[in-house]
Design a protein around this motif. Structure first.
Motif, PDB file in Angstrom:
ATOM      1  N   UNK A 574      -0.818  12.088 -70.469  1.00  0.00           N
ATOM      2  CA  UNK A 574      -0.882  10.674 -70.837  1.00  0.00           C
ATOM      3  C   UNK A 574      -2.252  10.337 -71.417  1.00  0.00           C
ATOM      4  N   UNK A 575      -2.310   9.388 -72.346  1.00  0.00           N
ATOM      5  CA  UNK A 575      -3.603   9.003 -72.925  1.00  0.00           C
ATOM      6  C   UNK A 575      -4.585   8.606 -71.837  1.00  0.00           C
ATOM      7  N   UNK A 576      -5.816   9.079 -71.986  1.00  0.00           N
ATOM      8  CA  UNK A 576      -6.845   8.738 -71.007  1.00  0.00           C
ATOM      9  C   UNK A 576      -6.958   9.742 -69.901  1.00  0.00           C
ATOM     10  N   UNK A 577      -5.833  10.317 -69.456  1.00  0.00           N
ATOM     11  CA  UNK A 577      -5.887  11.327 -68.401  1.00  0.00           C
ATOM     12  C   UNK A 577      -6.530  12.600 -68.913  1.00  0.00           C
ATOM     13  N   UNK A 578      -6.057  13.052 -70.068  1.00  0.00           N
ATOM     14  CA  UNK A 578      -6.611  14.282 -70.636  1.00  0.00           C
ATOM     15  C   UNK A 578      -8.056  14.088 -71.022  1.00  0.00           C
ATOM     16  N   UNK A 579      -8.360  12.901 -71.574  1.00  0.00           N
ATOM     17  CA  UNK A 579      -9.750  12.636 -71.962  1.00  0.00           C
ATOM     18  C   UNK A 579     -10.675  12.672 -70.766  1.00  0.00           C
ATOM     19  N   UNK A 580     -10.147  12.270 -69.622  1.00  0.00           N
ATOM     20  CA  UNK A 580     -10.982  12.258 -68.422  1.00  0.00           C
ATOM     21  C   UNK A 580     -11.325  13.658 -67.955  1.00  0.00           C
ATOM     22  N   UNK A 581     -10.403  14.592 -68.220  1.00  0.00           N
ATOM     23  CA  UNK A 581     -10.673  15.982 -67.872  1.00  0.00           C
ATOM     24  C   UNK A 581     -10.500  16.274 -66.400  1.00  0.00           C
ATOM     25  N   UNK A 582     -10.577  17.540 -66.090  1.00  0.00           N
ATOM     26  CA  UNK A 582     -10.475  18.012 -64.706  1.00  0.00           C
ATOM     27  C   UNK A 582     -11.652  18.923 -64.411  1.00  0.00           C
ATOM     28  N   UNK A 583     -12.204  18.921 -63.224  1.00  0.00           N
ATOM     29  CA  UNK A 583     -11.892  18.019 -62.115  1.00  0.00           C
ATOM     30  C   UNK A 583     -12.519  16.651 -62.308  1.00  0.00           C
ATOM     31  N   UNK A 584     -12.193  15.731 -61.443  1.00  0.00           N
ATOM     32  CA  UNK A 584     -12.775  14.405 -61.480  1.00  0.00           C
ATOM     33  C   UNK A 584     -12.013  13.491 -62.412  1.00  0.00           C
ATOM     34  N   UNK A 585     -12.618  12.351 -62.717  1.00  0.00           N
ATOM     35  CA  UNK A 585     -12.023  11.400 -63.623  1.00  0.00           C
ATOM     36  C   UNK A 585     -10.728  10.834 -63.084  1.00  0.00           C
ATOM     37  N   UNK A 586      -9.894  10.331 -64.009  1.00  0.00           N
ATOM     38  CA  UNK A 586      -8.654   9.670 -63.623  1.00  0.00           C
ATOM     39  C   UNK A 586      -7.699  10.631 -62.945  1.00  0.00           C
ATOM     40  N   UNK A 587      -7.673  11.896 -63.381  1.00  0.00           N
ATOM     41  CA  UNK A 587      -6.802  12.869 -62.724  1.00  0.00           C
ATOM     42  C   UNK A 587      -7.073  12.911 -61.221  1.00  0.00           C
ATOM     43  N   UNK A 588      -8.325  13.081 -60.856  1.00  0.00           N
ATOM     44  CA  UNK A 588      -8.664  13.202 -59.446  1.00  0.00           C
ATOM     45  C   UNK A 588      -8.420  11.894 -58.712  1.00  0.00           C
ATOM     46  N   UNK A 589      -8.670  10.770 -59.395  1.00  0.00           N
ATOM     47  CA  UNK A 589      -8.493   9.481 -58.744  1.00  0.00           C
ATOM     48  C   UNK A 589      -7.025   9.243 -58.397  1.00  0.00           C
ATOM     49  N   UNK A 590      -6.110   9.544 -59.320  1.00  0.00           N
ATOM     50  CA  UNK A 590      -4.697   9.263 -59.069  1.00  0.00           C
ATOM     51  C   UNK A 590      -4.085  10.284 -58.121  1.00  0.00           C
ATOM     52  N   UNK A 591      -4.442  11.549 -58.243  1.00  0.00           N
ATOM     53  CA  UNK A 591      -3.938  12.562 -57.314  1.00  0.00           C
ATOM     54  C   UNK A 591      -4.579  12.413 -55.947  1.00  0.00           C
ATOM     55  N   UNK A 592      -5.722  11.730 -55.893  1.00  0.00           N
ATOM     56  CA  UNK A 592      -6.422  11.537 -54.638  1.00  0.00           C
ATOM     57  C   UNK A 592      -7.460  12.617 -54.393  1.00  0.00           C
ATOM     58  N   UNK A 593      -8.408  12.296 -53.548  1.00  0.00           N
ATOM     59  CA  UNK A 593      -9.363  13.301 -53.096  1.00  0.00           C
ATOM     60  C   UNK A 593      -8.665  14.234 -52.121  1.00  0.00           C
ATOM     61  N   UNK A 594      -9.341  15.281 -51.735  1.00  0.00           N
ATOM     62  CA  UNK A 594      -8.740  16.219 -50.779  1.00  0.00           C
ATOM     63  C   UNK A 594      -8.306  15.499 -49.509  1.00  0.00           C
ATOM     64  N   UNK A 595      -9.043  14.469 -49.110  1.00  0.00           N
ATOM     65  CA  UNK A 595      -8.718  13.749 -47.872  1.00  0.00           C
ATOM     66  C   UNK A 595      -7.554  12.783 -48.046  1.00  0.00           C
ATOM     67  N   UNK A 596      -7.006  12.685 -49.270  1.00  0.00           N
ATOM     68  CA  UNK A 596      -5.855  11.828 -49.532  1.00  0.00           C
ATOM     69  C   UNK A 596      -4.591  12.634 -49.830  1.00  0.00           C
ATOM     70  N   UNK A 597      -4.699  13.942 -49.798  1.00  0.00           N
ATOM     71  CA  UNK A 597      -3.565  14.786 -50.226  1.00  0.00           C
ATOM     72  C   UNK A 597      -2.856  15.360 -49.006  1.00  0.00           C
ATOM     73  N   UNK A 598      -3.118  16.617 -48.707  1.00  0.00           N
ATOM     74  CA  UNK A 598      -2.474  17.257 -47.560  1.00  0.00           C
ATOM     75  C   UNK A 598      -3.369  17.084 -46.336  1.00  0.00           C
ATOM     76  N   UNK A 599      -2.896  16.320 -45.366  1.00  0.00           N
ATOM     77  CA  UNK A 599      -3.781  15.901 -44.283  1.00  0.00           C
ATOM     78  C   UNK A 599      -3.079  15.957 -42.926  1.00  0.00           C
TER      79      UNK A 599
END
Length: 606
Positions: A574-599
């Motif tokens: 999606x526009x903006x997601x790819x521009x943000x890149x990985x790691x970090x940016x919008x990708x990391x924000x929407x998928x959550x930090x490690x403490x927001x994923x498998x817990x």
């Protein structure tokens, strides 16, 4: 959904792929910005090493309990432009002990209490609906979803994944049910509701309205504003790398057969289930006529896009008025489409009766949480048994007069308080005094809603003018009076975020589990397990799952499985997601930090 002019706040400008409001204004922010009042005040998370889950399979072999993100996750390949999905390593379990100590040896003592799955924000969409506002994309590239025509195929693949889950990775219990926490559909339409109910309970779905023989939406409009997968047009998406896939639109409209869930499922309403576009007035006669009619706007002047965007972004009330004026002033620009009465808006009574239809009972229960009694007053909240000694409470947080934010009315809040008290042998009154309730049917309590706490406000609801409305802080305060409350589980934000709600009296603390959507990146659901550690604490395990669609896509594979893979891959681009890149940016924000994923979320046992 959307990103603002430079994707500085993707969730605030989230216009549900042209469905007007999608949840615009729900609070989240990019790294470095304030996330929400609840998140900002969160005490430091102690990410202590997690006890190992059951032994994992060798590489390349399926997990004995069905694949989750413990084993593998979808990732974007390195590169620029359109990036392909590749399988990546799984995410580890993080133990969160902000509310109670994670004592050694608990994995050897614990016993299982419950296991179930949360779906949220499926946004099953009729992408040809005349009332969709795809033209907002002229202001923000992210305000229309290129993948949205594949929402049915993508959601069927999620159903297939749940059917493959033999048991939870931490308790060994099989999932007992699925709870869908709202925005099950996208445009508040009768046709979408039929698709959703069939998706969940099993049957044949033809994701097409209007002309039964051809597509009449924006993706063959000839406008460079939208991705044209079938043609040679150099639209703004093909210029950034999205592929040309001959036959894509015909494939997107072909019938899909859902196996239906093999376990019971429950339904919670969201703003898109109750409101056209997730924020417009369902009582407006002009909009009610327009959505079933023969005219559709594909583009409008930039000044009018900006005017509607300002109203949506600010959360102002005259959204329906501004949209109607745009429709009137641009009547000559509108194109002719095939009218379809099946696109009609769904009144609360019809929404409830549709759930109660025995034809969509599936694996049960009939009504999926609703009963004939709910037709009296068109109430969409209820309690249900999660497991022995565990109670679920589903609440309705929508503004029925038209707004993307949420709240509770006084009548429902009083019902919730009575229900919590009836299942709590010990709780606290509004002044903090302890109360003993010897006649209570004591139970651990899980609360489900669509809206999360930051998106609940106190706006008046014109559809229920006699009631005062109550916001997220008031709901947190009420839940904190009942030590039996373990967690509040919700959606709406389209991100993964887990927030502790601590209280000076430790037993009054609980967790809020907010889960990302299945229409936008990262397309997740949650497998949730509850266990008693027999040391004065409980553990709530939350494990993210993806759909059953293969990570690797094949542009020549236009089967339902192939479309489900494309649904994920296009969403990840999606526009903006790819521009943000990985790691970090919008990708990391929407998928959550490690403490927001498998817990593993540890909480005091009441």
């Amino acid at each position: 959904m959307a990103g603002s002019e430079t994707t500085t706040n993707r969730r605030r400008f989230l216009f549900t792929s042209g469905a007007a409001c999608a949840g615009v204004g729900a609070t989240w922010a990019l790294p470095g910005q304030r996330r929400s009042s609840a998140a900002a005040d969160t005490p430091p998370v102690h990410a202590t090493p997690a006890p190992p889950p059951p032994a994992r399979p060798a590489a390349g072999r399926a997990a004995p309990y069905g694949t989750t993100t413990l084993e593998t996750t979808a990732r974007l390949a390195r590169g620029s432009g359109y990036r392909r999905i590749v399988p990546g390593p799984g995410w580890p379990v993080v133990v969160r002990d902000a509310l109670a100590a994670a004592r050694p040896g608990r994995q050897d003592r614990r016993t299982a209490l419950a296991c179930f799955v949360q779906f949220t924000d499926l946004h099953v969409a009729d992408v040809q609906s005349p009332l969709r506002t795809e033209f907002l994309r002229a202001r923000s590239a992210g305000s229309w979803r290129a993948q949205e025509a594949l929402s049915v195929a993508g959601s069927v693949s999620l159903v297939e994944q749940v059917n493959a889950l033999a048991h939870g990775p931490h308790t060994g219990r099989p999932p007992a049910f699925v709870m869908s926490t709202g925005d099950n559909i996208d445009n508040h339409s009768a046709m979408e509701l039929e698709w959703f109910l069939t998706l969940m309970s099993g049957g044949r779905i033809t994701p097409n309205t209007g002309d039964p023989a051809s597509y009449e939406g924006v993706q063959n409009s000839g406008l460079a504003l939208y991705w044209h997968p079938d043609g040679s047009l150099r639209d703004q998406d093909t210029r950034r790398g999205l592929p040309q896939i001959p036959g894509y639109l015909d494939a997107a409209l072909r019938p899909v057969v859902s196996p239906g869930l093999r376990i019971p499922w429950y339904s919670t309403p969201g703003n898109h289930d109750d409101l056209p576009g997730g924020c417009l007035s369902p009582q407006d006669p002009v909009l009610r006529d327009y959505v079933t009619g023969a005219r559709k706007l594909f583009s409008v002047p930039d000044t009018e896009v900006a005017a509607l965007a300002r109203v949506l972004k600010s959360g102002g009330d005259p959204k329906s008025t501004v949209l109607k004026e745009i429709l009137r002033q641009n009547a000559r620009r509108a194109r002719t489409v095939t009218p379809d009465e099946r696109r009609r808006m769904v009144a609360p009574d019809e929404y409830l009766r549709a759930h109660l239809d025995p034809a969509v009972a599936g694996a049960g229960p009939v009504g999926h949480g609703y009963t004939e009694n709910h037709l009296d007053g068109e109430r969409m909240y209820y309690a249900f048994p999660v497991a022995d000694g565990v109670l679920g409470i589903s609440i309705d947080t929508t503004y029925r007069s038209g707004h993307f934010e949420g709240s509770l009315g006084s009548e429902q809040l009083a019902w919730l308080e009575r229900t919590l008290a009836a299942h709590s042998a010990r709780f606290y009154d509004a002044d903090g005094r302890p109360v003993r309730n010897t006649g209570a049917d004591d139970a651990h309590i899980l609360v489900f809603s669509h809206h999360h706490s930051p998106s609940m406000t106190r706006r008046p609801d014109a559809a229920r003018t006699e009631e005062r409305r109550h916001d997220g802080e008031e709901l947190i305060a009420l839940l904190g009076r009942f030590p039996n409350v373990v967690a509040w589980i919700n959606g709406h934000s389209h991100i993964n975020q887990i927030t502790p709600h601590p209280h000076p009296t430790a037993a009054r603390s609980f967790w809020e589990v907010n889960t990302a959507s299945h229409v936008d990146y990262p397309q997740h659901a949650r497998l949730i397990e509850l266990a008693d550690n027999h040391d004065g604490t409980l553990s709530l395990f939350a494990t993210l799952i993806e759909s059953a669609a293969p990570h690797r896509t094949d542009f020549d594979d236009l089967s339902a499985v192939g479309l489900a893979s494309l649904y994920r891959e296009v969403a990840y681009n999606a526009p903006g997601l790819v521009a943000a890149g990985l790691p970090g940016g919008v990708h990391e924000e929407m998928a959550g930090r490690a403490v927001d994923r498998n817990v593993e979320l540890v909480v005091r046992r009441a």
